[in-house]
Design an enzyme around this catalytic site. Sequence first.
Site, PDB file in Angstrom:
ATOM      1  N   LYS A  77      31.232  76.206  -3.481  1.00  0.00           N
ATOM      2  CA  LYS A  77      30.424  76.952  -4.462  1.00  0.00           C
ATOM      3  C   LYS A  77      31.205  78.219  -4.795  1.00  0.00           C
ATOM      4  O   LYS A  77      32.111  78.616  -4.040  1.00  0.00           O
ATOM      5  CB  LYS A  77      29.048  77.298  -3.888  1.00  0.00           C
ATOM      6  CG  LYS A  77      29.100  78.046  -2.573  1.00  0.00           C
ATOM      7  CD  LYS A  77      27.712  78.354  -2.064  1.00  0.00           C
ATOM      8  CE  LYS A  77      27.787  78.981  -0.680  1.00  0.00           C
ATOM      9  NZ  LYS A  77      26.514  79.334  -0.116  1.00  0.00           N
ATOM     10  N   ASN A  90      32.107  80.782  -2.187  1.00  0.00           N
ATOM     11  CA  ASN A  90      33.102  80.416  -1.173  1.00  0.00           C
ATOM     12  C   ASN A  90      34.512  80.318  -1.751  1.00  0.00           C
ATOM     13  O   ASN A  90      35.435  79.871  -1.076  1.00  0.00           O
ATOM     14  CB  ASN A  90      32.716  79.096  -0.493  1.00  0.00           C
ATOM     15  CG  ASN A  90      31.557  79.294   0.458  1.00  0.00           C
ATOM     16  OD1 ASN A  90      31.323  80.418   0.912  1.00  0.00           O
ATOM     17  ND2 ASN A  90      30.819  78.246   0.745  1.00  0.00           N
ATOM     18  N   ASP A 130      35.069  79.517   4.175  1.00  0.00           N
ATOM     19  CA  ASP A 130      33.807  79.041   4.745  1.00  0.00           C
ATOM     20  C   ASP A 130      33.830  77.548   5.095  1.00  0.00           C
ATOM     21  O   ASP A 130      33.225  76.726   4.406  1.00  0.00           O
ATOM     22  CB  ASP A 130      32.635  79.363   3.799  1.00  0.00           C
ATOM     23  CG  ASP A 130      31.336  79.413   4.581  1.00  0.00           C
ATOM     24  OD1 ASP A 130      31.357  79.081   5.783  1.00  0.00           O
ATOM     25  OD2 ASP A 130      30.295  79.764   3.994  1.00  0.00           O
ATOM     26  N   ASP A 143      30.429  72.474   1.287  1.00  0.00           N
ATOM     27  CA  ASP A 143      29.663  73.620   0.772  1.00  0.00           C
ATOM     28  C   ASP A 143      30.491  74.391  -0.258  1.00  0.00           C
ATOM     29  O   ASP A 143      30.559  75.614  -0.230  1.00  0.00           O
ATOM     30  CB  ASP A 143      29.235  74.540   1.923  1.00  0.00           C
ATOM     31  CG  ASP A 143      28.153  75.531   1.492  1.00  0.00           C
ATOM     32  OD1 ASP A 143      27.541  75.333   0.418  1.00  0.00           O
ATOM     33  OD2 ASP A 143      27.916  76.518   2.225  1.00  0.00           O
TER      34      ASP A 143
HETATM   35  P1  ATP Z   1      28.094  81.881   6.032  1.00  0.00           P
HETATM   36  O1  ATP Z   1      28.312  80.733   6.954  1.00  0.00           O
HETATM   37  O2  ATP Z   1      26.763  82.532   6.107  1.00  0.00           O
HETATM   38  O3  ATP Z   1      28.537  81.643   4.617  1.00  0.00           O
HETATM   39  P2  ATP Z   1      30.081  83.209   7.599  1.00  0.00           P
HETATM   40  O4  ATP Z   1      29.442  83.887   8.751  1.00  0.00           O
HETATM   41  O5  ATP Z   1      30.850  81.952   7.818  1.00  0.00           O
HETATM   42  O6  ATP Z   1      29.054  83.035   6.473  1.00  0.00           O
HETATM   43  P3  ATP Z   1      32.038  84.052   5.708  1.00  0.00           P
HETATM   44  O7  ATP Z   1      31.338  83.362   4.584  1.00  0.00           O
HETATM   45  O8  ATP Z   1      33.298  83.459   6.189  1.00  0.00           O
HETATM   46  O9  ATP Z   1      31.042  84.252   6.912  1.00  0.00           O
HETATM   47  O10 ATP Z   1      32.310  85.573   5.357  1.00  0.00           O
HETATM   48  C1  ATP Z   1      31.278  86.444   4.949  1.00  0.00           C
HETATM   49  C2  ATP Z   1      31.732  87.240   3.743  1.00  0.00           C
HETATM   50  O11 ATP Z   1      32.880  88.017   4.112  1.00  0.00           O
HETATM   51  C3  ATP Z   1      32.184  86.380   2.577  1.00  0.00           C
HETATM   52  O12 ATP Z   1      31.130  86.129   1.703  1.00  0.00           O
HETATM   53  C4  ATP Z   1      33.250  87.241   1.916  1.00  0.00           C
HETATM   54  O13 ATP Z   1      32.654  88.101   0.978  1.00  0.00           O
HETATM   55  C5  ATP Z   1      33.817  88.069   3.052  1.00  0.00           C
HETATM   56  N1  ATP Z   1      35.078  87.476   3.531  1.00  0.00           N
HETATM   57  C6  ATP Z   1      35.206  86.443   4.382  1.00  0.00           C
HETATM   58  N2  ATP Z   1      36.489  86.161   4.604  1.00  0.00           N
HETATM   59  C7  ATP Z   1      37.207  87.030   3.871  1.00  0.00           C
HETATM   60  C8  ATP Z   1      38.614  87.242   3.664  1.00  0.00           C
HETATM   61  N3  ATP Z   1      39.516  86.491   4.284  1.00  0.00           N
HETATM   62  N4  ATP Z   1      38.992  88.225   2.831  1.00  0.00           N
HETATM   63  C9  ATP Z   1      38.058  88.985   2.205  1.00  0.00           C
HETATM   64  N5  ATP Z   1      36.735  88.843   2.356  1.00  0.00           N
HETATM   65  C10 ATP Z   1      36.300  87.882   3.179  1.00  0.00           C
END
Ligand code: ATP
Length: 486
Positions: free
Chosen positions: A146, A149, A162, A144
Amino acid sequence: MAEGVTDQTPKKEIKKCRSDFRFGQVLGEGSYSTVILAEEKTTKKEFAIKIIQKRHIMKERKTAHVMREKECLKRLNHPFFIKLYFTFQDEENLYFGLSVAKKGELLDCILAAKKFDFVTTRFYAGELVAALEHMHSINIIHRDLKPENVLLDDNYHIQITDFGTAKVIEDGDLSTTRTSSFVGTAQYVSPELLKEKQACKASDLWALGCIIHQMHCGKPPFQAQNEYLTFQLILKCQYEFPEVFHEDVKDIVERLIVIDPQARLGSSDQEGYPSLKSHIMFEGVDWENIANQPAPKIMASLQKISNGQQQTNIHELVDDFDHAMLIDATGTTESSKTSEDQLSSCDPSDTEGFGLSVNLPETEKQNWMEKQKSSKWHSFCKGKLILKRGMMEKKRGLSVKLRQFILTEGPRLIYVDPVSLQQKGEIPWSEKLSVELKTFRIFYVHTPNRTYHLIDKSNNAIKWCKKIQEVSRHYFGNSEKGNSSS
Ligand code: ATP
């Protein structure tokens, strides 16, 4: 113990717990998690703590997703990936302690720049190649990739994140993996995944080609009105380059966006990606020191544009977060609900949750519109479909007024006095409108002439910001967009 003999017993890792941290701003929200900036009380070190509600992942059957993410992050040990420092859990949540990517998403910078020049495109394409080289060498396929991410660290170097849909290929496995359902994001998904439900390392190379294309011209190569049409373009490999597009970048994109995965540049390399790294586009790149090269100067100004005045702020800390905040953030999610589910299960005029997608098929829109006509809010909408609405406080100076906010196609964002049912105003929408998430409750809508300070007492500020961004992107495409990461 005898003198001079050191204790070789492995030290039992002391698990951290929630009270070891002070929590600050919400960094982002995913479909099953909320990521909050936190400071460890004893060391004063900052982490991005990803908080995942156990109840939610069990309900959504996402346990494997979460375990996969943890497994991949543990294996990855490279400067271009988000680092997982620790995990812990309590009765309600899982906690992942991650490195903080303070400069937001690469996507925001592409949108702010409209497109990257050759040098910036080369810089990030190079970092992505180096990252893929490491990730594929330890048999992880991201699936994934993009620009959302690809986060950015303090120095604007990439931090890929992600890994929920990633796949670890065990030794002896074929280098392809089957997937029972669609994984990835429409614009970057490879044809083999669409046709044969098979992903391989080269599927990430396809996504790399799409990202390079997007960086250099502002738009991903495959983008149609809806997912189905996007998939048709991908299957036919039908895409174009704008007139002004650097020849070397065009060449690498054409060698990556190729239907046959085996024919993609790099896919026949035995170790690493020498054929990608020696492509003319990367002439002069110091691969050995790539993580220490300064990022193009333009990045700092772009990030300011995309984030407004907002800076990640560790100084507004609380000893604990209000758990109620997470319930909304990780409760029923838009992605887990189809629009049919929404249609059959909700009061049609009540789109206070995540709201309706601006990309709904025409027939569904008509269904919703029919139902909307019986709502008391319909008369304010000039015949347009309500995408989201809800009660919020609007703060100006010392005055705080309760208003019904209605977001419609158009786009329009109007507010109505819920008692007298009189329209009190409208936030003027233009491509310059942007949103800024402050807390779970508070967000700002910035327009060129005024900033609207809004308070959603049901803690849905994130949902409002996301919906406003989605609508803005739909109508204004690649223009500057609001940024909800704060
Ligand atoms: P999904 O599977 O829906 O993409 P998720 O629940 O796995 O989301 P992430 O994509 O890991 O969640 O995180 C959500 C958002 O939080 C990201 O789009 C990013 O903006 C922010 N984020 C995640 N990890 C970090 C980090 N280590 N530092 C700063 N911001 C972060």
